[in-house]
Structures are given as structure tokens and as C-alpha cells.
Design an enzyme around this catalytic site. Structure first.
Site, PDB file in Angstrom:
ATOM      1  N   PHE B 132       0.961  -1.171  -0.047  1.00 38.84           N
ATOM      2  CA  PHE B 132       0.123  -0.033   0.176  1.00 38.84           C
ATOM      3  C   PHE B 132       0.969   1.187   0.152  1.00 38.84           C
ATOM      4  O   PHE B 132       0.645   2.261   0.506  1.00 38.84           O
ATOM      5  CB  PHE B 132      -0.768   0.252   1.293  1.00 38.84           C
ATOM      6  CG  PHE B 132      -1.995  -1.196   1.275  1.00 38.84           C
ATOM      7  CD1 PHE B 132      -2.263  -1.878   0.234  1.00 38.84           C
ATOM      8  CD2 PHE B 132      -2.730  -1.344   2.533  1.00 38.84           C
ATOM      9  CE1 PHE B 132      -3.302  -2.822   0.218  1.00 38.84           C
ATOM     10  CE2 PHE B 132      -3.656  -2.351   2.675  1.00 38.84           C
ATOM     11  CZ  PHE B 132      -3.770  -3.081   1.416  1.00 38.84           C
ATOM     12  N   CYS B 134       3.689   2.202  -2.702  1.00 43.55           N
ATOM     13  CA  CYS B 134       4.381   2.686  -3.765  1.00 43.55           C
ATOM     14  C   CYS B 134       3.826   3.955  -4.401  1.00 43.55           C
ATOM     15  O   CYS B 134       2.822   4.139  -4.637  1.00 43.55           O
ATOM     16  CB  CYS B 134       4.550   1.751  -5.095  1.00 43.55           C
ATOM     17  SG  CYS B 134       5.695   0.580  -4.949  1.00 43.55           S
ATOM     18  N   CYS B 341      41.881  20.386  19.220  1.00 43.83           N
ATOM     19  CA  CYS B 341      41.394  21.140  18.425  1.00 43.83           C
ATOM     20  C   CYS B 341      42.398  21.616  17.352  1.00 43.83           C
ATOM     21  O   CYS B 341      43.380  21.933  17.834  1.00 43.83           O
ATOM     22  CB  CYS B 341      41.004  22.427  19.413  1.00 43.83           C
ATOM     23  SG  CYS B 341      40.395  23.879  18.258  1.00 43.83           S
ATOM     24  N   CYS B 344      40.196  25.315  13.047  1.00 46.97           N
ATOM     25  CA  CYS B 344      39.344  25.284  12.040  1.00 46.97           C
ATOM     26  C   CYS B 344      38.212  26.657  12.233  1.00 46.97           C
ATOM     27  O   CYS B 344      37.967  27.342  11.057  1.00 46.97           O
ATOM     28  CB  CYS B 344      38.631  24.196  11.455  1.00 46.97           C
ATOM     29  SG  CYS B 344      37.413  23.609  12.313  1.00 46.97           S
ATOM     30  N   CYS B 347      33.197  26.041  14.699  1.00 50.46           N
ATOM     31  CA  CYS B 347      32.274  26.249  15.420  1.00 50.46           C
ATOM     32  C   CYS B 347      32.113  27.801  15.962  1.00 50.46           C
ATOM     33  O   CYS B 347      30.958  28.056  16.268  1.00 50.46           O
ATOM     34  CB  CYS B 347      32.762  25.346  16.812  1.00 50.46           C
ATOM     35  SG  CYS B 347      34.491  25.985  17.290  1.00 50.46           S
ATOM     36  N   CYS B 351      28.303  29.353  15.681  1.00 50.66           N
ATOM     37  CA  CYS B 351      27.634  30.028  16.734  1.00 50.66           C
ATOM     38  C   CYS B 351      27.396  31.323  16.607  1.00 50.66           C
ATOM     39  O   CYS B 351      26.277  31.803  16.752  1.00 50.66           O
ATOM     40  CB  CYS B 351      28.340  29.979  18.026  1.00 50.66           C
ATOM     41  SG  CYS B 351      27.557  30.044  19.406  1.00 50.66           S
ATOM     42  N   CYS B 390      22.889  24.197  22.584  1.00 50.78           N
ATOM     43  CA  CYS B 390      22.107  23.702  21.672  1.00 50.78           C
ATOM     44  C   CYS B 390      22.692  22.547  20.505  1.00 50.78           C
ATOM     45  O   CYS B 390      21.925  21.977  19.888  1.00 50.78           O
ATOM     46  CB  CYS B 390      21.642  24.916  20.402  1.00 50.78           C
ATOM     47  SG  CYS B 390      23.282  25.377  19.570  1.00 50.78           S
TER      48      CYS B 390
END
Lengths: 491, 436
Positions: B132, B134, B341, B344, B347, B351, B390
């Protein structure tokens, strides 16, 4: 015996083919996708011309090849040759954060080549001069990397530029003096076309001081940029140096760039004196052009060689030989031709002084000797052209940080001022001087670069490589000396 | 060694890994290869009245160097005759009696459903799966997802089927519906023994910017196709959980949707699936992938001290609840491990521009050479006061275990939104001040 070509056209072509072929579309995509797209990326800080590396790599990843090429050429008008000849492991790739992740750095040089190749092969105009000209005229003496870097930036700022060079073609060392398997004249001339398209006038085959005087120039232009580079190779000062088969490395390399490859004469047993990067270019090309033995003769040990480690590795892979702690005492001859070198063994004391070991002399047969001891500054030429110009003790041009010489309307850059550095340093010095000349000519100060990928940095950005380039190995050495802690090795 | 065998509504298989009804289960040849590789079950390519397919049929999206993270198709049900399919099912079942062999069916009238049910049982199938789901082609003819999108029709057809069913009946549901729970409840009401989900999601994978015609390209035109592969896993997990947690459903679940390895499978099982079905990963790498699925799941269960895969079933169902039950007084914050770390600063910019400006860039002095190999180059520093926990920075951080989230004791007792509303109403507390 005089020197002869040793390979057929096909053999020479294969032997001198580029050592790093272009990436395929997919290879470039895979490599570009590895880039983390760092914010305020260290690779930018390590590039003397301040190319926005993450920006152009991201554009390659999204298929915006023309945009990638534009980002590069706007920062560095010789982006195609720098992609091939830059010591990337000491600059951008040496600063790549991937190294701290115990991974290979992004192949920035090869990606830069992908993007710049696209521009050259599709003949796109990526550099533009402003619609309104400044009305000021500048003469550039020397069409090498510094002169070109300066000319391009001046033209982009609206000034009329005439570039003089005594050689028949522009480009300087880029066109005549880099190992053929790294950079061909066609690539060098291809990117110079972009500068011509900006409206820069080239007067090649015109020697300032002979065909045109500085006085005449000064009548025509508002400022002059001096980028005459370096002069002859330092002499060996040993008997037999004037034999016909004793040649300067740059003369040998120039032949490779001006003659068909299979017409370049080379010895069967070639000695190259010196162990800098030019010496490596000479020895590898002698070997690739058919020399049975191509041997570096260097008075110090392997650890002291000025050549980059990757150049040393390349020469060894090519089958070149190295005689360290060996000093040429005389060139031996037979019937007016080079027959060998009388060599002595040396010892280097803790202060770095080289001393010959008495009684260690021996004669090794050679039929060609290439001198690669570094080049002399052109103090004589500069004194003739600009009698009032202040020179340094070393014979280079004395200048302010922005490139201005002791003569206010004369600026300088490149090897003639710095004594001999990388192509990318010469381009950056030319570009910096162009901005200083722009101010000198009454223009507004040119700020930047503020690269797109650094946009939004809170407070003050650390500065791009254009403001203050960093060299990773030097930084590491400095850090180690200060902190006394071991660090991870670069590639 | 943990016991991997399952019993899905009476259908037994030696492990929970089944080949889904799809191109890999098209023929006896493929079925034999699947069982040889170790698959516990095969759901046969959907059998129905013969159809005609088009060329081409598939399209995909790639992410970086990962190929086929999302995949879609416009292939219809089996283009082989029901006679051939049932004959081959019979042969396969005879050769592999310990494996589960399920006939997937799609047809229209009550009589036809009765006929296909009977033929499936006669062929020796261990069960049937009613397609039931596709979302392309067949739905235009009133079948597939056209059925699955209407709970009343689901219930009616399932009840027809159950009139004659002698073997377990699984109902395969479409995700192209507002609430899959209603479809699942309808299947249960109709008498189904189990449900399987999800079928593929309506999709267009990409537009060719030269021709302006998407792939799969068919003579200058294309059509929307059924989307599957790793990219759909989160959607499938959510729907599996919705059905598993709903008391009105209450029948076993066969989990489907982007399962590529034992971890994916374990997650589906933990959210309430009894077993799982796999297609796209097989289409990418072949049947051989089941070796590590068995090996990996077995090792995982052993490591967890679970004697059977059934102990894993549903273990995560109750940890997922309504938002209003979550503890408002819980706090976690980001934490950076400067030993790993790399500087780069992803982060930081995430943020700064995408979250709550809770990361500062400060000189790396005193933190050694690097991060980023350049002494003095700015490195990120968490400002815990502004950090709302978060997770964004820890998600973008490209270094394993470098930027992690850590708990901070707020000293406050747990309090959910429900409790907060009650306390406010009772005057037991003042409103929590708004975020500045």
C-alpha cells in the site's frame, strides 16, 4: 668533447612531461570536498598574496570554476604559475589544519591549478580595469613576477602601465627559468595574456639603459617600478671555469625553454655545483634530457642544503647523484674541453665554516659543469640606471616596507630588492608596491584584502598573508626555540 | 553469541535482516544469492497484474565523496508474470526452508486479492506483504500509496485479505501521509498481523540545469519517484516510533528506510521494529553487506549482555516523549578539548551567525603550537554564560570528541512545561524571564 642533444623528440617530450598532471574533474571534486572551509583560515595567512583559499576551493566543489579562477587571479595575477611552483608545504598547505588531524593537507596547489587552468583554457577575462582611467602613467622595468604583480595591480587601479624587458618574451624566470616539468612557458605566457587584457603595454626586447634611457622614461611616466631581478651566477673562481662546457644553471634552463627539447645539448656526465632549488632544477633536467650521470657537488652536508626536502626527493627519484662535503678545486680539460673536476673533501666545523681536508683531492670525469651557486645582485646595473638610488651592503635595493626606494617616484620589489625569494613573494611585493604607488599618485589608500570567507570575524582579523605572510617551518622553529617543546613535523 | 532469530507475527527467520520488496528481490536467482550471503528473509518484488516499465528508472543525490546518500526510483512492480513469480517462490522456499520468504502483493478487487493470497500460500510463502506504499505509477491506477493514503480503504482491503488469509499478513505503509499512525491503526482494525514501514517518499532528486529535465530521464520527461536510502532514515525512524508507541497500533513492525548497516538496524529495532528490511544499500554494494550486519549486531548484543535480539526490541521507545514532558531545568554546555582542536573555527562561525554568539575567538597563546599550527592564531573559546547548549558547535566540529557537550548542574529540580504551567497557574512561581 662538445655537448650534444641526447634524446629524440618523443623521448624528450615524455621525459620532460609535467610531473604533476592536472586533476580530472572528479579528482578535483574529491579533493575540494575534503576542505573543511575553515573560518579565518590559516592557509590564507600563509599565502603572501593572501588568496582566499577556502573560497576558491568551495567554488571548485560547487562547479563554479570561473569564480574559483577569478578569486585566485584577483589576489595573485600569476596564480597559474604559483599553483605549480610555490613551495606549498611551507606555505598554504603547511598551515592546513588537516595536519593537526593527522591527515594530509588539502592539495591547495593542485586545486589552484585546476581553477586557473580552466580560466586559461577557456580564455576568460577575469581581471578588469576600472572604466575611468587615472591619467597617471607608470613604467615597470622587468617583466618578471614582481613586475607583473605590480603591473596588474596598477592597471586594476586605473593607471596606464608600460612594462619593459630585455628578453623577447615577458615572464622573467617564469617563462625562462623554472624546471620545464613544473612550469612550461605556455602557462606563464597564458596568464600574462590576462594582464595584457587589462591594458598593460609590454615592450619586450627593450632594454632600459640601452634601448631607452631612464631620463626618457621619467619624462613619459609619473612613477617607475624597478624589478630587474638578480644577475649572473656567482663565479666558482677556480681554474678552467672559462671552458665552453662550463655553463650557468639559468642559461642551461633557458635553452630548455627556448629550443625544442630534443635540440638542447647536454653532457654525458654532468656536474652541478651547488644545492639550492635552481641546482636541483638543473640536475634533474640534465638527467631527464639524457645525461648518464647527473651529479650535485655540494661543499656542505645534506642537512645544510638550501633546496626544499621535496626537491631533494625528486632529484633522487630521477636518479641524480649527490656528492656532499665536496668542493671543486679546478675544472680539468682535454683539448680545450671539459674533462672532469678536481674535487676535494670538506669538513664543516661547528660554527658552520667549511674547511678542505688536506690531501683529499681526486679527479672525477665530467664533460659538463653547471654552476648553480646563486645569483649576484645587479648593483652595477642599478648604479648605472639610478645613480642616486641607495643600495644595501649586499647590493640589493634599499626600500621602505611599501617598496619605495630612496628616490620618491621609484619603487621596487622582487629579487632585486629581497635578494632572491619565491615567485609568490615577488608577486606580493609587486602588488604591495603598486598600492603604495597608487597612493603616491594621489589615489585613495587601498584596503584589504578582506576575504569573503573571513567575513564576520568579530573584532580585528589576524591579518591575511598579504599583510604579514607566515612561513610554517620558520614559525615552528621559532616556537620550538621559545617553548622548547617538540611539535609534530610538517609533511 | 546472542540469538538473532526473530518471529514477526508468526514468520520466523534466523536473523532480523530481510531483503525488502524491490529490484534485489526480483528473481529466484537473486533470492538464492541473498540467502547464500546470509539474509534471514526475502520479501519478493511485488507481484500483480503484469506491467510495463520505462527506461531509465533511478536517480540519486550524492554528498561530497559519499555516493547515493539518497536514491529514488520510478520502477513499477514486477514486470514478470505472476505464474513465473509464484513458481520461483516455490523453488526458493524449497531450497531454503529455514529462511523467511514473503510474497509482496498489489492488486485491486476483492476477488483478485483472494486469488493472490491463495496462490501465495500455495507457493509456500511464509507470509504476504500488501503493498500500500508505492508512490509512483501504480498509485495513478488506484493502487499502492493511493490505498495507503486512505485509512478506510486500508481497512477494507485488509479485511478482504483476512477473509482468506492462512499465512501472516503484513501491511506495508506509505510515508506520504499526514499521520502514519492512522494508516497503521486502520491496518490493525482490518485484522493485519503486522505492518512494515516506510515505503518510499515522493521526490524529485535534482533538476538538470542544462536540459531542465530531472533524472530519471525518459525521452525528455521525468516523473516524481520514490525516495529512499540513508537520507530517509530519520523520517523512517520517527514513523516507526510513532507506530510502536501508539496503543491503537499494537502489532509487530518490520522496519524499513535507509538501513545500511547493523547500527541502523539496531536503532530501528530499539525503536520497536521486530526485524528490518533493506534495499538501497544492497543496490549499492550487493548482498554481501549482510555479513557485517549479522556480525556487528551479534557483537553489539553480546557487549550489551543481551541474549537475544528481542531484548533490544523497543528499548528506546519510552525515552521519546512529547516536548512538554522535557526538563526545562536541565543544562548542558559546549566544551573544547584544546589538545585535539585544529583551529578550523567552524564552531565559532556557526555559533556566531547561526546560533547564540556564545563562542569567542581568543589568541592561542599558552595553548601550544597550533591549534591550526600558527602560534597566536585565534582559537575558539566557549562563553558558558551565553551558551544555551544547542549542540550546533559539536555537530559542525570535524574532530572526533574535540567539541563535546557536558552537563552543568543547575541546582534546580526537574520541571517540565506541564509542571511549569501548573505552578504558574497555582501561583507557586514567577514566570521564567525571557531570554535577553
Amino acid at each position: 668533447m662538445s655537448l650534444t642533444p641526447r634524446l629524440t623528440a618523443e623521448q624528450a617530450k615524455a621525459s620532460m612531461a609535467e610531473i604533476e598532471p592536472a586533476y580530472t574533474r572528479q579528482e578535483a571534486q574529491v579533493e575540494a570536498d575534503r576542505c573543511l572551509y575553515c573560518f579565518d583560515a590559516p592557509c590564507i595567512m600563509a599565502c603572501p598574496t593572501g588568496i582566499d583559499v577556502p573560497a576558491f576551493i568551495k567554488k571548485i566543489a560547487t562547479g563554479n570554476m570561473a569564480g574559483a579562477g577569478r578569486v585566485i587571479f584577483e589576489a595573485n595575477p600569476l596564480g597559474a604559475s604559483c599553483a605549480r611552483v610555490c613551495p606549498t608545504s611551507a606555505l598554504c598547505e603547511g598551515a592546513c589544519v588537516m595536519l593537526d588531524r593527522d591527515q594530509k593537507p588539502i592539495k591547495i596547489g593542485r586545486l589552484q591549478r585546476t581553477a586557473t587552468d580552466h580560466i586559461l583554457s577557456t580564455k576568460q577575462r577575469v581581471l578588469h580595469a576600472p572604466a575611468r582611467a587615472s591619467g597617471k602613467r607608470v613604467a615597470v622595468i622587468g617583466a618578471g613576477p614582481a613586475g607583473l604583480g605590480c603591473a596588474a595591480e596598477l592597471a586594476r587601479l586605473g593607471h596606464a602601465v608600460v612594462v619593459f624587458d630585455k628578453k623577447p618574451k615577458p615572464g622573467g624566470l617564469n617563462t625562462y627559468g623554472i624546471a620545464y616539468y613544473k612550469l612550461t612557458p605556455a602557462v606563464s605566457l597564458g596568464e600574462i595574456k590576462l594582464i595584457e587584457d587589462l591594458g598593460v603595454e609590454f615592450r619586450c626586447g627593450t632594454e632600459v639603459g640601452a634601448d631607452v634611457t631612464v631620463k626618457q622614461l621619467e619624462k613619459d611616466v609619473d612613477a617607475i617600478f624597478v624589478a630587474v631581478g638578480l644577475g649572473r651566477t656567482y663565479a666558482l673562481k677556480i681554474p678552467g671555469e672559462d671552458l665552453p662546457e662550463v655553463v650557468e644553471a639559468l642559461d642551461f634552463i633557458e635553452q630548455i625553454h627556448t629550443k625544442p627539447l630534443h635540440r638542447v645539448p647536454v653532457g654525458a656526465r654532468v656536474a652541478v655545483i651547488g644545492c639550492g632549488n635552481t641546482a636541483i632544477d638543473a640536475v634533474t633536467q640534465a638527467k631527464r634530457l639524457g645525461a648518464e650521470h647527473a651529479v650535485i657537488v655540494y661543499r656542505r652536508g645534506a642537512a645544510d642544503m638550501p633546496a626544499y626536502p621535496y626537491e631533494y626527493e625528486l632529484a633522487k627519484r630521477d636518479g641524480c647523484e649527490f656528492m656532499f662535503n665536496t668542493l671543486p678545486v679546478a675544472v680539468e680539460s682535454h683539448k680545450g674541453h671539459v674533462a672532469g673536476l678536481k674535487l676535494a673533501r670538506t669538513r664543516v666545523d661547528p660554527e658552520g665554516k667549511v674547511a678542505v681536508i688536506p690531501g683529499s683531492e681526486c679527479v672525477v670525469p665530467f664533460d659538463m659543469v653547471i654552476k648553480a651557486l646563486g645569483q649576484e645582485p645587479q648593483a652595477g646595473l642599478l648604479k648605472t640606471l639610478f645613480p642616486k638610488m641607495k643600495l644595501t651592503k649586499a647590493g640589493t635595493i634599499a626600500r621602505k616596507a611599501d617598496g619605495q626606494t630612496s628616490i620618491p617616484h621609484v619603487f621596487c620589489g622582487g629579487d632585486a630588492a629581497n635578494g632572491g625569494r619565491e615567485v609568490v613573494n615577488a608577486v606580493a611585493e609587486g602588488k604591495k608596491a603598486a598600492r603604495a604607488m597608487h597612493r603616491f599618485l594621489g589615489g585613495q589608500p587601498v584596503e584589504g584584502p578582506v576575504q569573503a570567507t573571513r567575513m564576520g570575524v568579530r573584532g580585528k582579523p589576524m591579518g591575511s598573508g598579504f599583510d604579514r605572510p607566515v612561513r610554517v617551518p620558520e614559525l615552528e622553529a621559532e616556537y620550538r626555540a621559545k617553548e622548547g617543546t617538540p611539535t609534530a613535523a610538517t609533511t | 553469541m546472542a540469538d538473532l532469530s526473530i518471529n514477526l507475527a508468526g514468520i520466523k527467520s534466523p536473523n532480523p535482516f530481510w531483503v525488502a520488496s524491490a529490484p534485489p528481490s526480483n528473481t529466484a536467482y537473486q533470492c538464492h544469492r541473498a540467502f547464500e550471503a546470509g539474509w534471514g528473509g526475502v520479501v519478493w518484488k511485488t507481484i500483480g497484474d503484469p506491467i510495463v516499465n520505462v527506461s531509465s528508472r533511478y536517480s540519486a543525490i550524492h554528498s561530497g565523496t559519499s555516493r547515493m546518500v539518497g536514491f529514488n526510483n520510478i520502477e513499477l512492480i514486477s514486470d514478470r508474470s505472476p505464474e513465473t513469480n509464484f513458481r520461483e517462490i516455490r523453488d526458493c522456499k524449497r531450497a531454503w526452508p529455514d529462511r523467511a520468504l514473503v510474497a509482496s502483493l498489489m492488486t485491486d478487487t476483492r476477488e483478485h486479492w483472494h486469488d493472490y493470497l491463495k496462490r501465495s500460500a500455495d507457493a509456500g510463502a511464509d507470509g504476504v506483504e500488501l503493498n500500500f506504499g508505492c508512490p509512483h505509477g501504480m498509485c495513478e491506477r488506484g493502487m499502492g500509496s493511493a490505498v495507503g493514503q486512505n485509512p478506510e480503504v486500508i481497512e477494507t482491503i485488509v479485511s478482504w485479505v483476512m477473509e482468506v488469509a492462512e499465512i501472516p499478513v503484513i501491511v506495508k505503509l506509505t510515508p506520504n501521509i499526514t499521520s502514519i499512525v492512522h494508516a497503521a491503526r486502520a491496518a490493525r482494525k482490518g485484522g493485519a498481523n503486522a505492518i512494515s514501514l516506510i515505503n518510499t517518499i515522493n521526490s524529485i532528486t535534482q533538476v538538470n540545469l542544462e536540459t531542465f529535465c530531472p533524472e530519471p530521464y525518459v525521452a525528455g520527461k521525468s516523473t516524481h519517484g520514490g525516495y529512499c536510502g540513508p537520507a530517509v532514515k530519520p523520517i523512517a525512524l520517527n514513523m516507526v516510533h510513532e507506530c510502536a508507541a501508539d496503543p491503537g497500533v499494537g502489532i509487530p513492525i518490520s522496519g524499513i528506510g535507509g538501513i545500511s548497516n547493523w547500527r541502523d538496524a539496531a536503532e530501528f529495532i530499539a525503536l520497536g521494529s521486530t526485524g528490518v528490511q533493506v534495499c538501497t544499500a544492497i543496490m549499492h554494494y550487493g548482498f554481501r553487506i549482510v555479513e557485517d550486519m549479522i556480525d556487528g549486531l551479534s557483537a553489539y548484543l553480546d557487549g550489551k549482555g543481551m541474549a537475544s535480539v528481542n531484548e533490544l526490541c523497543g528499548r528506546a521507545v519510552h525515552s521519546i516523549n512529547k516536548w512538554e514532558t522535557l526538563n526545562l531545568n536541565y543544562k548542558r554546555v559546549a566544551s573544547i578539548d584544546y589538545d585535539t582542536c585544529i583551529g578550523c573555527n567552524l564552531c565559532y562561525i556557526a555559533c556566531e551567525d547561526g546560533a547564540h554568539q556564545a563562542i569567542d575567538l581568543v589568541p592561542s597563546t599558552g595553548r601550544g603550537l597550533g591549534p591550526g599550527r600558527l602560534p597566536g592564531k585565534p582559537v575558539p573559546q566557549i562563553n558558558e554564560e551565553h551558551c544555551v547548549g544547542c549542540n550546533l558547535c559539536s555537530i559542525v566540529c570535524p574532530v572526533e570528541a574535540c567539541l563535546t557537550m557536558v552537563d552543568r548542574d543547575t541546582g534546580k529540580p526537574p520541571m517540565s512545561w506541564q509542571q511549569y504551567q501548573e505552578r504558574l497557574a497555582n501561583g507557586e512561581m514567577a514566570p521564567i524571564p525571557a531570554h535577553p
